[in-house]
Design a protein around this motif. Structure first.
Motif, PDB file in Angstrom:
ATOM      1  N   PHE A 182      36.052  -4.797   2.370  1.00  0.00           N
ATOM      2  CA  PHE A 182      34.731  -4.495   2.907  1.00  0.00           C
ATOM      3  C   PHE A 182      34.133  -5.688   3.639  1.00  0.00           C
ATOM      4  CE2 PHE A 182      34.354  -5.931  -1.425  1.00  0.00           C
ATOM      5  CZ  PHE A 182      33.248  -6.746  -1.458  1.00  0.00           C
ATOM      6  N   SER A 183      33.142  -5.365   4.457  1.00  0.00           N
ATOM      7  CA  SER A 183      32.336  -6.347   5.167  1.00  0.00           C
ATOM      8  C   SER A 183      30.900  -6.181   4.693  1.00  0.00           C
ATOM      9  CB  SER A 183      32.414  -6.109   6.679  1.00  0.00           C
ATOM     10  OG  SER A 183      31.421  -6.861   7.346  1.00  0.00           O
ATOM     11  N   LEU A 184      30.174  -7.274   4.619  1.00  0.00           N
ATOM     12  CA  LEU A 184      28.789  -7.216   4.167  1.00  0.00           C
ATOM     13  C   LEU A 184      27.810  -6.942   5.306  1.00  0.00           C
ATOM     14  CD1 LEU A 184      28.857 -10.127   1.576  1.00  0.00           C
ATOM     15  CD2 LEU A 184      28.953  -7.661   1.148  1.00  0.00           C
ATOM     16  N   ASP A 211      23.972  -8.955   8.061  1.00  0.00           N
ATOM     17  CA  ASP A 211      23.149  -9.899   7.301  1.00  0.00           C
ATOM     18  C   ASP A 211      23.964 -10.714   6.296  1.00  0.00           C
ATOM     19  OD1 ASP A 211      23.695  -7.939   5.444  1.00  0.00           O
ATOM     20  OD2 ASP A 211      21.609  -7.628   4.846  1.00  0.00           O
ATOM     21  N   GLY A 212      25.211 -10.318   6.037  1.00  0.00           N
ATOM     22  CA  GLY A 212      26.052 -11.061   5.101  1.00  0.00           C
ATOM     23  C   GLY A 212      25.634 -10.920   3.654  1.00  0.00           C
ATOM     24  N   LYS A 213      24.791  -9.926   3.344  1.00  0.00           N
ATOM     25  CA  LYS A 213      24.313  -9.706   1.978  1.00  0.00           C
ATOM     26  C   LYS A 213      24.675  -8.300   1.539  1.00  0.00           C
ATOM     27  CE  LYS A 213      20.360 -12.671   2.825  1.00  0.00           C
ATOM     28  NZ  LYS A 213      18.923 -12.717   3.077  1.00  0.00           N
ATOM     29  N   PRO A 214      24.902  -8.094   0.254  1.00  0.00           N
ATOM     30  CA  PRO A 214      25.211  -6.742  -0.227  1.00  0.00           C
ATOM     31  C   PRO A 214      24.068  -5.772   0.060  1.00  0.00           C
ATOM     32  CG  PRO A 214      25.690  -8.378  -1.915  1.00  0.00           C
ATOM     33  CD  PRO A 214      24.971  -9.092  -0.811  1.00  0.00           C
ATOM     34  N   GLY A 245      31.632 -12.202  12.425  1.00  0.00           N
ATOM     35  CA  GLY A 245      32.183 -13.546  12.277  1.00  0.00           C
ATOM     36  C   GLY A 245      32.467 -13.985  10.852  1.00  0.00           C
ATOM     37  N   ALA A 246      32.256 -13.136   9.872  1.00  0.00           N
ATOM     38  CA  ALA A 246      32.504 -13.484   8.470  1.00  0.00           C
ATOM     39  C   ALA A 246      33.873 -12.961   8.041  1.00  0.00           C
ATOM     40  CB  ALA A 246      31.410 -12.894   7.586  1.00  0.00           C
ATOM     41  N   ALA A 247      34.372 -13.483   6.941  1.00  0.00           N
ATOM     42  CA  ALA A 247      35.646 -13.014   6.395  1.00  0.00           C
ATOM     43  C   ALA A 247      35.443 -11.674   5.695  1.00  0.00           C
ATOM     44  CB  ALA A 247      36.191 -14.041   5.404  1.00  0.00           C
ATOM     45  N   TYR A 248      36.461 -10.831   5.759  1.00  0.00           N
ATOM     46  CA  TYR A 248      36.420  -9.578   5.002  1.00  0.00           C
ATOM     47  C   TYR A 248      36.542  -9.897   3.515  1.00  0.00           C
ATOM     48  CZ  TYR A 248      36.634  -6.617   9.107  1.00  0.00           C
ATOM     49  OH  TYR A 248      36.323  -5.982  10.277  1.00  0.00           O
ATOM     50  N   GLN A 249      35.860  -9.102   2.702  1.00  0.00           N
ATOM     51  CA  GLN A 249      35.873  -9.274   1.256  1.00  0.00           C
ATOM     52  C   GLN A 249      36.947  -8.370   0.650  1.00  0.00           C
ATOM     53  OE1 GLN A 249      33.492 -11.478  -0.161  1.00  0.00           O
ATOM     54  NE2 GLN A 249      33.191 -11.938   2.010  1.00  0.00           N
TER      55      GLN A 249
END
Length: 149
Positions: free
Chosen positions: A130-132, A135-138, A113-117
Motif C-alpha cells: 500500500f501507499s499512504l 499526505d504520507g499519513k494513514p 515519491g514515498a516508498a510503498y509499504q
C-alpha cells in the motif's frame, strides 16, 4: 496643347494612417474570456491529474503483487515484514530457492515519491502492499487516501 499627366501618390500615403494592433478594449475582452475559461477548466484538469496519481499507484501495486506471487512460487512463502519488498530485488539470506530479481527496474516509489509499504500478514490474511497517499499519513480522503492492493 500639351497634356500633363498626374500620377497619384502612393495609396497608403493618401489615406490617413491607422495604427495596427489591438485596442485596449479588445485585449481586456480576451483576458476576461481566458480568465473565465481557466476558472471553469482549471479545477477539472487538476482533479484529473490527482486521480491519475491514485490510478498509477494501483497499477504499480498490481505489479508488486505479481512479483510477490513469483517470489512465493520460488521460495514457498511471501516475504516476511523484515524482508519486505526489498526481497523482490535483493536476495534475503533466509530465502531458499530465490530466483530474482523479480522487479527488473528496481522497486518503484509511489507517485508521491514515498516508498510503498508492506505488511505480512495483511488485513485479509495475505500480504498488503500500500501507499499512504499524498499526505504520507494513514487514512485520509481524495488524494490523501491510502491505496491498498
Amino acid at each position: 496643347m500639351q497634356t500633363v499627366q498626374h500620377f497619384p501618390s502612393h495609396p497608403l500615403a493618401a489615406a490617413p494612417r491607422r495604427a495596427s494592433g489591438f485596442t485596449l478594449i479588445e485585449l481586456l475582452v480576451v483576458l476576461v474570456i481566458l480568465t473565465l475559461l481557466a476558472g471553469l477548466v482549471g479545477p477539472k484538469v487538476l482533479d484529473q491529474l490527482g486521480g491519475a496519481k491514485s490510478r498509477t499507484a494501483r497499477v504499480q501495486i498490481g505489479e508488486l503483487e505479481q512479483s510477490l506471487d513469483l517470489f512465493k512460487l520460488d521460495v514457498g512463502r511471501y516475504p516476511n515484514d523484515a524482508e519486505g519488498l526489498r526481497s523482490l530485488v535483493e536476495r534475503p539470506s533466509t530465502a531458499q530457492g530465490w530466483n530474482g530479481p523479480y522487479m527488473k527496474k528496481g522497486l518503484p516509489a509511489d507517485p508521491w515519491g514515498a516508498a510503498y509499504q508492506y505488511k505480512n500478514p495483511g488485513r485479509n490474511g495475505g500480504p498488503d502492499v500500500f501507499s499512504l497517499g499524498s499526505d504520507g499519513k494513514p487514512g485520509g480522503d481524495g488524494e490523501n487516501a491510502d491505496v491498498y492492493n
